[in-house]
Design an enzyme around this catalytic site. Structure first.
Site, short mmCIF file in Angstrom:
data_model
loop_
_atom_site.label_atom_id
_atom_site.label_comp_id
_atom_site.label_asym_id
_atom_site.label_seq_id
_atom_site.Cartn_x
_atom_site.Cartn_y
_atom_site.Cartn_z
N GLN A 118 79.69 -37.54 -19.26
CA GLN A 118 80.32 -38.17 -20.43
C GLN A 118 81.71 -37.62 -20.72
OE1 GLN A 118 77.25 -37.29 -23.30
NE2 GLN A 118 75.95 -38.97 -22.65
N HIS A 182 77.30 -34.72 -23.95
CA HIS A 182 77.44 -34.42 -25.38
C HIS A 182 78.66 -33.56 -25.72
CE1 HIS A 182 72.95 -35.40 -26.41
NE2 HIS A 182 73.49 -36.28 -25.60
N GLU A 276 72.00 -41.46 -36.47
CA GLU A 276 72.16 -41.13 -37.90
C GLU A 276 73.56 -41.41 -38.41
OE1 GLU A 276 71.40 -37.03 -38.65
OE2 GLU A 276 69.26 -37.16 -38.18
N TYR A 286 72.66 -30.46 -41.14
CA TYR A 286 72.12 -31.80 -40.93
C TYR A 286 70.88 -31.82 -40.03
CZ TYR A 286 75.72 -33.30 -43.97
OH TYR A 286 76.48 -33.46 -45.11
N TYR A 297 63.75 -38.56 -25.48
CA TYR A 297 63.89 -39.68 -24.56
C TYR A 297 62.76 -39.70 -23.54
CZ TYR A 297 67.90 -41.84 -26.53
OH TYR A 297 68.71 -42.54 -27.38
CA LIG Z 1 70.03 -35.04 -38.91
#
Ligand SMILES: [Ca+2]
Ligand SMILES: [Ca+2]
Length: 406
Positions: A118, A182, A276, A286, A297
């Site tokens: 990525q 990521h 989210e 969070y 996954y």
């Molecule tokens: Ca969260």
């Protein structure tokens, strides 16, 4: 709270559903746009409307136009004051594209990028004083000894737009890691000139817990000054063992950030059933990877399926199944007055732009726009006339304009 006041005025209009002028399946007014089965059917939202908000419809017909094509996996999109667009291509090229679709040669002078997985050249934004100094800022996967890491650089866009000058790296996410996934990373300036940078946690099992580790940048939202220095009012300044650039923690992979006034909102790729939207506030946790909606996954529960824990902040909204959100922006344009204060979210996996109606800090309506594009939507931005522009993440990626149909 300027944003929330604006949002409150639009929902009554948009909740009155019309026929499916924008290519959606016909659904009854107010039915959620998501009709697939959830990946984690036993999980319950923390409050009503946290997922599957009522469907809303824009009553005017929309149509998109392909302005430019042949872009290789474009990632970041930013408007220049003259109406041209800065567009990054993940393999490492930055281009300028006119509103008529003329694509420039790659802008020279950017540092090398690591294009594994990525990685590559990622987001781009203009600086808060671009009109005076022509500074632009971009994020990328930086090749390093022993691996790679997300970095943010800035430079002056030359008067002819052919190169960036006086390039300096103003932020380097640590630790370096030999991975492919990521990286985050979206960029946005707040009205006070502070730069927000969103980061991923690099995905792999050994890295995941670092989203909770204040000594690591992984899985954090970052807040710095435009020159890379650290604001003295950041939430963890002065805390032993904490990196002072950190604004918030517990994120998985955040590729979208949007700021309205002094409110920072981020959107993150969750696992299967856990994308989210967060109202991203100073010092808050969070949750990832201790608290999550959805499942792995590969199919297993995440931390026994725990969705709430004291000391962690709930998402404002989540998608199960996921839409795979890319970039996002608040809409404040003139073309669609009923959308003011709404969030527009690029959906990679589900190939649309999600319009979220916010009211009192909650999502009260969702619409899927541009569902006939048939391509992964990577980033979204608004032009001066209020038309919505987007880029598609394909090997033959496109720059498209979405506007009122003629
Ligand atoms: Ca969260
Ligand atoms: Ca962006």
């Amino acid at each position: 709270m300027r944003l929330l006041a604006l949002a409150a005025t639009v929902s009554a209009v948009t909740l009155a559903a019309a026929c499916g002028a924008n290519g959606q399946d016909a659904a009854r007014p107010g039915d959620p746009v998501e009709t697939r089965a959830a990946n984690a059917p036993d999980q319950q939202p923390a409050f009503a409307g946290q997922t599957r908000a009522p469907g809303v419809r824009t009553e005017v017909a929309l149509a998109h136009t392909v302005v430019a094509s042949g872009l290789e996996e474009p990632w970041g999109l930013a408007l220049l004051p003259d109406g041209r667009w800065l567009v990054t291509e993940r393999p490492g090229r930055l281009r300028i594209i006119t509103a008529e679709g003329a694509i420039s040669e790659p802008v020279a002078g950017l540092p090398a990028v690591d294009t594994q997985g990525q990685g590559g050249l990622l987001d781009v934004v203009t600086g808060p004083s671009f009109g005076q100094d022509r500074m632009i800022y971009w994020s990328y996967a930086e090749p390093r000894e022993g691996g790679n890491g997300t970095a943010v650089a800035r430079g002056r866009l030359s008067d002819d737009g052919m190169r960036v000058e006086s390039v300096e790296v103003i932020f380097r996410a640590t630790p370096t890691y030999a991975g492919r996934l990521h990286y985050g990373s979206s960029l946005a300036f707040a009205s006070d000139g502070k730069l927000f940078i969103t980061l991923g946690e690099r995905s792999d099992a050994p890295m995941r817990p670092q989203a909770q580790d204040l000594a690591s940048h992984m899985g954090k939202t970052i807040r710095i000054n435009a020159d890379g220095s650290i604001p003295s009012d950041n939430p963890f300044v002065g805390r032993a063992g904490a990196l002072p650039e950190i604004w918030s923690l517990g994120h998985r992979n955040v590729q979208g950030v949007a700021i309205a006034g002094d409110e920072v909102w981020t959107i993150e790729h969750g696992t299967r059933g856990g994308d989210e939207l967060n109202f991203d506030r100073a010092g808050l946790n969070y949750g990832w990877p201790d608290v999550a909606y959805g499942i792995e996954y590969r199919g297993a529960p995440i931390n026994a399926g725990v969705t709430a824990r004291e000391g962690t902040t709930q998402p404002v909204y989540y998608w199960d199944p996921v839409i795979a959100p890319g970039g996002m922006t608040f809409y404040e344009g003139a073309m669609f007055p009923g959308w003011r204060g709404n969030l527009l979210v690029a959906s990679l996996k589900e190939k649309h732009i999600a319009r979220l109606v916010l009211e009192n800090g909650e999502v009260v309506g969702e619409e899927r726009l541009m569902t006939d594009i048939g391509e992964r939507v990577r980033d979204v931005a608004v032009a001066a006339d209020g038309a919505v522009w987007a880029i598609t993440d394909e090997t033959n990626g496109k720059l498209v304009r979405l506007a009122v149909a003629n």
